[in-house]
Design a protein around this motif. Sequence first.
Motif, short mmCIF file in Angstrom:
data_model
loop_
_atom_site.label_atom_id
_atom_site.label_comp_id
_atom_site.label_asym_id
_atom_site.label_seq_id
_atom_site.Cartn_x
_atom_site.Cartn_y
_atom_site.Cartn_z
N TYR A 97 -23.65 39.76 -91.92
CA TYR A 97 -23.24 40.66 -93.01
C TYR A 97 -22.65 39.84 -94.16
O TYR A 97 -22.94 40.10 -95.32
N VAL A 98 -21.83 38.88 -93.82
CA VAL A 98 -21.21 38.04 -94.85
C VAL A 98 -22.28 37.23 -95.57
O VAL A 98 -22.24 37.09 -96.80
N ALA A 99 -23.25 36.71 -94.82
CA ALA A 99 -24.31 35.92 -95.43
C ALA A 99 -25.17 36.78 -96.37
O ALA A 99 -25.53 36.34 -97.47
N VAL A 100 -25.48 38.01 -95.95
CA VAL A 100 -26.27 38.90 -96.81
C VAL A 100 -25.48 39.27 -98.06
O VAL A 100 -26.01 39.29 -99.17
N MET A 101 -24.18 39.54 -97.88
CA MET A 101 -23.33 39.90 -99.01
C MET A 101 -23.31 38.78 -100.05
O MET A 101 -23.53 39.02 -101.25
N LEU A 102 -23.06 37.57 -99.60
CA LEU A 102 -23.03 36.44 -100.54
C LEU A 102 -24.42 36.16 -101.12
O LEU A 102 -24.55 35.81 -102.29
N GLY A 103 -25.45 36.35 -100.29
CA GLY A 103 -26.81 36.13 -100.77
C GLY A 103 -27.21 37.09 -101.86
O GLY A 103 -27.86 36.71 -102.84
N VAL A 104 -26.82 38.35 -101.73
CA VAL A 104 -27.16 39.35 -102.75
C VAL A 104 -26.44 39.02 -104.06
O VAL A 104 -27.03 39.11 -105.14
N MET A 105 -25.17 38.63 -103.96
CA MET A 105 -24.45 38.27 -105.19
C MET A 105 -25.06 37.04 -105.86
O MET A 105 -25.24 37.01 -107.08
N ALA A 130 -30.28 44.61 -116.04
CA ALA A 130 -29.93 45.68 -115.09
C ALA A 130 -30.18 45.24 -113.66
O ALA A 130 -29.36 45.51 -112.76
N ILE A 131 -31.27 44.53 -113.43
CA ILE A 131 -31.58 44.06 -112.07
C ILE A 131 -30.55 43.04 -111.62
O ILE A 131 -30.01 43.12 -110.50
N GLY A 132 -30.23 42.07 -112.46
CA GLY A 132 -29.27 41.04 -112.10
C GLY A 132 -27.89 41.62 -111.84
O GLY A 132 -27.23 41.29 -110.83
N PHE A 133 -27.43 42.48 -112.73
CA PHE A 133 -26.09 43.06 -112.55
C PHE A 133 -26.07 44.03 -111.37
O PHE A 133 -25.06 44.13 -110.68
N ALA A 134 -27.16 44.74 -111.13
CA ALA A 134 -27.20 45.65 -109.98
C ALA A 134 -27.11 44.88 -108.68
O ALA A 134 -26.42 45.31 -107.73
N LEU A 135 -27.77 43.73 -108.60
CA LEU A 135 -27.67 42.90 -107.40
C LEU A 135 -26.24 42.39 -107.20
O LEU A 135 -25.71 42.42 -106.08
N MET A 136 -25.63 41.93 -108.27
CA MET A 136 -24.26 41.42 -108.14
C MET A 136 -23.29 42.53 -107.77
O MET A 136 -22.40 42.35 -106.94
N ILE A 137 -23.44 43.69 -108.38
CA ILE A 137 -22.56 44.82 -108.06
C ILE A 137 -22.80 45.29 -106.63
O ILE A 137 -21.86 45.66 -105.92
N GLY A 138 -24.05 45.25 -106.18
CA GLY A 138 -24.34 45.60 -104.79
C GLY A 138 -23.62 44.68 -103.82
O GLY A 138 -23.08 45.12 -102.80
N GLY A 139 -23.60 43.38 -104.13
CA GLY A 139 -22.86 42.44 -103.29
C GLY A 139 -21.37 42.69 -103.33
O GLY A 139 -20.67 42.60 -102.32
N LEU A 140 -20.86 43.03 -104.50
CA LEU A 140 -19.43 43.32 -104.61
C LEU A 140 -19.07 44.60 -103.87
O LEU A 140 -17.99 44.71 -103.27
#
Length: 88
Positions: free
Chosen positions: A34-42, A71-81
């Motif tokens: 989960y941590v790896a996916v979270m950091l990977g998405v950000m 929008a795609i880049g910020f959506a990915l970063m917000i998803g990770g956050l």
Amino acid sequence: MPKSKVRKKTPYTAPADRRTPVKVKSAGPSHPIYVAVMLGVMLLGLAWLVVNYIAGDKIPLMSELGNWNFAIGFALMIGGLLMTMRWR
């Protein structure tokens, strides 16, 4: 002046028949994946924005998307956050 009388009150206790104790399962730490996916998405969101700035006009897909790249880049970063809220 005379001193006022102090009333002694018994503290209120709720009846025992109305409350039943419930055992709460304590949540353990998050899975390392989960941590790896979270950091990977950000990091993927950050990489998307960096690539868009550096070579966005040379990549066909990014040039077609235009400003949607932001929008795609910020959506990915917000998803990770947002994933960090569930991280234990």
